[in-house]
Design an enzyme around this catalytic site. Structure first.
Site, PDB file in Angstrom:
ATOM      1  CD  GLU A 178      -3.132  -0.818   0.225  1.00 55.44           C
ATOM      2  OE1 GLU A 178      -3.088   0.198  -0.500  1.00 55.44           O
ATOM      3  OE2 GLU A 178      -4.056  -1.650   0.180  1.00 55.44           O
ATOM      4  CG  ASP A 317      -6.492  -7.043  -6.729  1.00 55.06           C
ATOM      5  OD1 ASP A 317      -5.463  -7.234  -6.077  1.00 55.06           O
ATOM      6  OD2 ASP A 317      -7.389  -6.252  -6.358  1.00 55.06           O
ATOM      7  CD  GLU A 431     -15.790  -4.302  -1.958  1.00 55.80           C
ATOM      8  OE1 GLU A 431     -14.635  -4.350  -1.525  1.00 55.80           O
ATOM      9  OE2 GLU A 431     -16.198  -3.372  -2.660  1.00 55.80           O
ATOM     10  CD  GLU A 503     -11.173  -1.691  -7.900  1.00 58.94           C
ATOM     11  OE1 GLU A 503     -10.189  -1.499  -7.160  1.00 58.94           O
ATOM     12  OE2 GLU A 503     -12.340  -1.335  -7.603  1.00 58.94           O
TER      13      GLU A 503
END
Length: 607
Positions: A178, A317, A431, A503
């Site tokens: 992150e 991902d 989600e 996304e």
């Protein structure tokens, strides 16, 4: 009652023992730290750390260096766009202005209430520091400010960034992934886009952070510690990679570290992540589903053979995303990533992508998950908002690698997420949800309401025998669908939230730039309007609890990717195609665009 003489004496002895212990602790521990700090810590500030002066416990004997050959001329990615009429331009600019208004509103709320902190809390008007307290939203939004033409705000933000000390934080464990994608990616991208307007501040801060993050790779096998107890390195305590690491956190730092090496000329950052790519390539055919990597693996032993779950969704991902993008940022100079992509996309098409049953019989795809048990492969027919990036990735890779047939697959994947948006009360995809996959008897998966109800019944088992007697199965399932607000085509909503994720619009944007088809602008505008209506607060925008609630409850959360990614992609889809062209830039997973090396230019020009 006055204390006794004996108790007073005991108190004096306890105080003496405590002071002696404290003194001994100082002599043994703090003195050792003072000595270890010598040479790289200012004597007046034991908190600041000069990471460049801290020696590596497991130094690299010889660096893996950036390719020496000139960058290749990559295949053209963006479509050739037709000229637009004045009315079309006016309508497009009006939509772009609406996006800019939403960004300005968000930025003002952050600046007025949380400037310099990681996140703005949109309900309480407070702030949160989940990412070290280094101003995640500030750094993450730098290139958005430039792209949207907000020069004054950018210059003010650069001054604030100059004051960040990346060696001072209240958190004990740093999420290296992150920190890399939000902070290092944000600094490097803004530095390139600023073209000198930042007076070198952003590159200097990127180097400081890069030096720090590089120490997370200081392990016996040079694999990164993804959740890093950073104090250990400068205290001389060895750190090792963990036995349980998430694929995304392990394999999603390639673009940022490669770009840092390209700009600075220092090969150590590229060396660090190229070793990760080499392990991924080495183990790609050794997993329980050869070609794909599991969601979890052991970085300590470099074993990828244990986990049984495979997905391109959450927790895995961006590792898949960075493989073809690493090929792009290297200017096509390494075929390693091409081969890795071609191997994994073949299996993904066979084992992950599926056509969900839907009332309109749309020819769409979702990217699900797969579990391998006792050698048998079983599909989990789920849709995740996080997997919506896959359509754009498949389209981008199809253009770069000349896999033209995959463009149609990419379109179906994007259409699948657009369908998921269109089915809910808010017009926003949840989600995580379950869908209904094809069967051998019906590979086209035509709409069958009775089968939909049967699947809802399976997903929501009866709680008691009395429930079965009270109503027949189809009626019970219909009641469940109504009470839980399950749209037709979905069989269960596992997580009904929307947390301002990017996304879906990311892939819609990429397909628009690749095809030139204005239908994607229409999809984007509907998505934007739905998101704004559902998430708007008194001064900003917030996550919501349930996308199937027409009047959703908002939560006190707004992550930095709202301005770094979501609004940026909405802005770019209504911009002129030349603004951040996909032929000139490749986006990291936080939507930070990096310049692609060109055949006529030497990478060393960026030193």
């Amino acid at each position: 009652m006055a204390p006794s003489i004996m108790s007073r004496a005991l108190q004096r002895w306890l105080v003496l023992i405590f002071l002696s212990a404290a003194g001994l602790y100082y002599v043994i521990h703090l003195k050792r730290l003072d000595a270890s700090f010598s040479g790289f810590l200012p004597s007046s500030d034991l908190h600041h750390i000069d990471w460049s002066a801290i020696p590596q416990q497991h130094p690299v004997a010889a660096y893996l260096e950036l390719p020496k050959t000139p960058p290749k001329s990559l295949n053209k990615i963006q479509a050739t766009f037709k000229s637009e009429s004045e009315s079309e331009k006016s309508a497009r600019l009006e939509k772009q202005q609406a996006v800019l208004d939403a960004f300005n509103r968000s930025w003002k709320a952050y600046k007025d209430n949380a400037y310099g902190h990681d996140e703005f809390a949109p309900l309480s008007h407070a702030w949160k520091d989940h990412f070290g307290g280094w101003g995640a939203t500030l750094v993450d939004s730098l290139d958005s400010l430039l792209i949207m033409g907000l020069e004054d705000e950018f210059q003010e933000a650069v001054k604030a960034v100059e004051g960040i000390d990346f060696s001072v934080t209240h958190i004990k464990t740093i999420n290296v992934f992150e920190t890399t994608i939000r902070f290092l990616g944000g600094l490097l991208s803004a530095h390139e886009l600023a073209e000198g307007k930042d007076n070198g501040v952003l590159l200097r801060k990127a180097k400081e952070l890069g030096e720090m993050l590089y120490h997370a790779f200081d392990t016996t096998n040079r694999m990164p510690v993804t959740r890093w107890t950073w104090q250990n390195n400068f205290e001389g305590i060895p750190e090792e990679p963990h036995a349980y690491v998430l694929a995304a956190e392990f394999g999603s730092m390639g673009l940022e570290f490669t770009k840092l090496s390209q700009i600075t000329g220092d090969p150590k950052y590229y060396d660090a992540i190229q070793r990760v790519f080499n392990i991924l390539e080495q183990e790609q055919q050794e997993t329980k589903l050869p070609g794909l990597w599991p969601v979890v693996f052991n970085a300590q032993t470099q074993s990828f053979k244990d986990d049984t779950l495979f997905s391109m969704g959450g927790r895995a991902d961006s590792m898949y995303e960075y493989i073809p993008k690493q090929y792009i940022i290297l200017g096509g100079q390494s075929d390693q990533q091409r081969h890795m992509y071609e191997a994994y996309i073949k299996v993904a098409k066979e084992q992950l992508f599926f056509k969900p049953m839907n009332p309109d019989n749309l020819d769409i795809l979702l990217s699900g998950s797969t579990e391998v048990q006792f050698g048998k492969v079983k599909l989990r027919p789920e849709g995740q908002h996080l997997t919506c990036f896959v359509g754009g990735l498949v389209a981008l890779s199809a253009k770069v690698f000349g896999l033209d047939g995959d463009i149609e697959i990419a379109k179906k994947l994007v259409d699948g997420c657009a369908w998921a948006y269109s089915t809910t009360a808010t017009g926003i995809m949840p989600e995580v949800f379950s869908a209904i996959p094809p069967t051998e008897k019906d590979p086209k998966n035509k709409w069958d309401r009775s089968r939909w109800l049967a699947e809802i019944g399976k997903e929501h088992p009866v709680s008691s025998p009395d429930e079965v007697k009270a109503v027949d199965a189809p009626a019970r399932a219909a009641k469940i669908a109504e009470s839980l607000r399950i749209p037709e085509g979905m069989s269960r909503i596992h997580d009904p939230r929307y947390i301002l994720r990017p996304e879906a619009i990311e892939s819609v944007f990429v397909l628009y730039r690749i095809t030139g088809d204005k239908k994607y602008q229409e999809i984007a505008w509907k998505m934007f309007q739905s998101i704004i209506a559902a998430t708007q607060t008194d001064i900003s925008f917030a996550s919501i609890l349930d996308v199937n609630d027409a009047s959703p409850t908002r939560t006190d959360a707004s992550e930095s990717f709202w301005m770094a990614e979501t609004l940026k992609y909405f802005y770019l889809i209504f911009s002129e195609p030349e603004l951040i062209s996909l032929d000139d830039y490749v986006f990291n997973t936080e939507a930070h665009p990096f310049k692609i090396p060109k055949p006529t230019k030497d990478i060393t020009q960026w030193k």
